[in-house]
Enzyme design. Structure first.
Site, PDB file in Angstrom:
ATOM      1  N   CYS A 128       3.723   2.612   5.396  1.00  0.00           N
ATOM      2  CA  CYS A 128       4.248   3.905   4.986  1.00  0.00           C
ATOM      3  C   CYS A 128       5.689   4.059   5.614  1.00  0.00           C
ATOM      4  O   CYS A 128       6.114   3.943   6.682  1.00  0.00           O
ATOM      5  CB  CYS A 128       3.356   4.981   5.987  1.00  0.00           C
ATOM      6  SG  CYS A 128       3.959   6.773   5.597  1.00  0.00           S
ATOM      7  N   CYS A 138       7.633   4.221  -1.447  1.00  0.00           N
ATOM      8  CA  CYS A 138       6.509   5.147  -0.855  1.00  0.00           C
ATOM      9  C   CYS A 138       5.253   4.055  -1.301  1.00  0.00           C
ATOM     10  O   CYS A 138       5.201   3.787  -2.447  1.00  0.00           O
ATOM     11  CB  CYS A 138       6.319   6.531  -1.412  1.00  0.00           C
ATOM     12  SG  CYS A 138       4.964   7.253  -1.109  1.00  0.00           S
TER      13      CYS A 138
HETATM   14  N1  DGL Z   1       2.668   6.221   1.492  1.00  0.00           N
HETATM   15  C1  DGL Z   1       3.710   6.853   2.287  1.00  0.00           C
HETATM   16  C2  DGL Z   1       5.003   6.224   2.194  1.00  0.00           C
HETATM   17  O1  DGL Z   1       5.164   4.890   2.065  1.00  0.00           O
HETATM   18  C3  DGL Z   1       3.928   8.466   1.862  1.00  0.00           C
HETATM   19  C4  DGL Z   1       2.862   9.564   1.539  1.00  0.00           C
HETATM   20  C5  DGL Z   1       2.869  10.875   2.361  1.00  0.00           C
HETATM   21  O2  DGL Z   1       3.785  11.559   1.620  1.00  0.00           O
HETATM   22  O3  DGL Z   1       2.234  11.021   3.160  1.00  0.00           O
HETATM   23  O4  DGL Z   1       6.187   6.875   2.537  1.00  0.00           O
END
Ligand code: DGL
Length: 276
Positions: A80, A195
């Site tokens: 993330c 993301c």
């Molecule tokens: N999957 C997350 C990232 O790589 C973000 C998603 C969210 O906003 O929680 O930043």
């Protein structure tokens, strides 16, 4: 114990706010076949993109403390960008014995590959605000024109899409359109998917893009880094019935269960609630 008589290896924990980290898990499994995986989604805190920095940092630190107590992993892939660009350094400092594999916007490879010099970074509003992201641009892409595009809605849209809901093309196009810069005869040629949710939408992005670009997905590079940090143990076998997913909310709908099953992950009930 495995059939070769070796003790089971400790699992690798893959963490995200939602289902985005599955794009990284997919690659990590290919390169680390002997390891069991625990996928953790902090869906009770999703989306991370809109959180204020200090409360989010505190939440992540607390959650990791609980996760390490419960699951004692060998290493953690923080799949993330929003979490790692904020809390990565703090996590490494708090848990010096744990191996962390982070996820940060792939600005360096994008700057190396671009021919037009125009690169866009598509991320959550949190990631585009981070000092970490600005530092990456300064260190590795100062010769490029980098446009940061913070999307309020794409992470949610990716969650909906992957659970089988139909998305509105115009709404997606509105989120990605600012990535496309046409300036002095040059055009954006790389969009960094910063993301982990966004690679799920890559085909839709390709279809709607005003012109073709490379959509840079760092999942494979993250998996390779995990493999480097956790070397193969000769003779070890993947533990039976090991891979499972945990959701901090403790409740998943049918489509989430089906999605996890499709990824070979059993959904484990949370007996003791997180942040209890
Ligand atoms: N999957 C997350 C990232 O790589 C973000 C998603 C969210 O906003 O929680 O930043």
């Amino acid at each position: 114990m495995t059939t070769t008589g070796m003790p089971d290896l400790k699992p690798i924990l893959v963490f995200d706010s939602g289902i985005g980290g599955l794009t990284v898990l997919r690659e990590a499994r290919l390169l680390m076949p002997e390891r069991g995986f625990i996928y953790v989604a902090d869906d009770a805190g999703f989306p991370y993109g809109g959180w204020e920095e200090e409360p989010l940092k505190a939440r992540i630190a607390r959650l990791f403390e609980e996760l390490f107590d419960r699951y004692d992993p060998e290493a953690v892939i923080v799949a993330c960008n929003t979490a790692f660009t904020l809390a990565g350094a703090d996590l490494r400092h708090r848990f010096p014995d744990m191996r962390f594999i982070g996820t940060v916007p792939a600005i360096k490879p994008a700057a190396e590959r671009t021919r037009s010099g125009l690169v866009s970074v598509l991320a959550t509003p949190g990631t585009v605000k981070r000092a970490y992201t600005r530092d990456l641009i300064q260190s590795f892409a100062s010769q490029c024109h980098v446009r940061l595009v913070g999307s309020e809605n794409l992470a949610r849209m990716a969650e909906a899409y992957i659970r089988g809901e139909t998305l509105d093309d115009a709404a997606i196009l509105a989120e990605i359109a600012p990535c496309f810069v046409d300036k002095d005869g040059a055009r954006t040629d790389i969009v960094v998917l910063a993301c982990t949710h966004y690679p799920f939408l890559a085909n839709v992005f390709r279809k709607l893009a005003p012109w073709p670009v490379d959509w840079l997905d760092p999942a494979e590079a993250i998996a390779r880094q995990a493999r480097r940090l956790v070397p193969l143990v000769e003779g070890a076998e993947h533990p039976d019935n090991f891979d499972f997913a945990v959701f901090t909310s403790g409740s998943q709908d049918f489509s989430t269960r089906r999605l996890m099953q499709g990824m070979g992950l059993a959904v484990k009930p949370v007996d003791t609630p997180f942040f209890g």
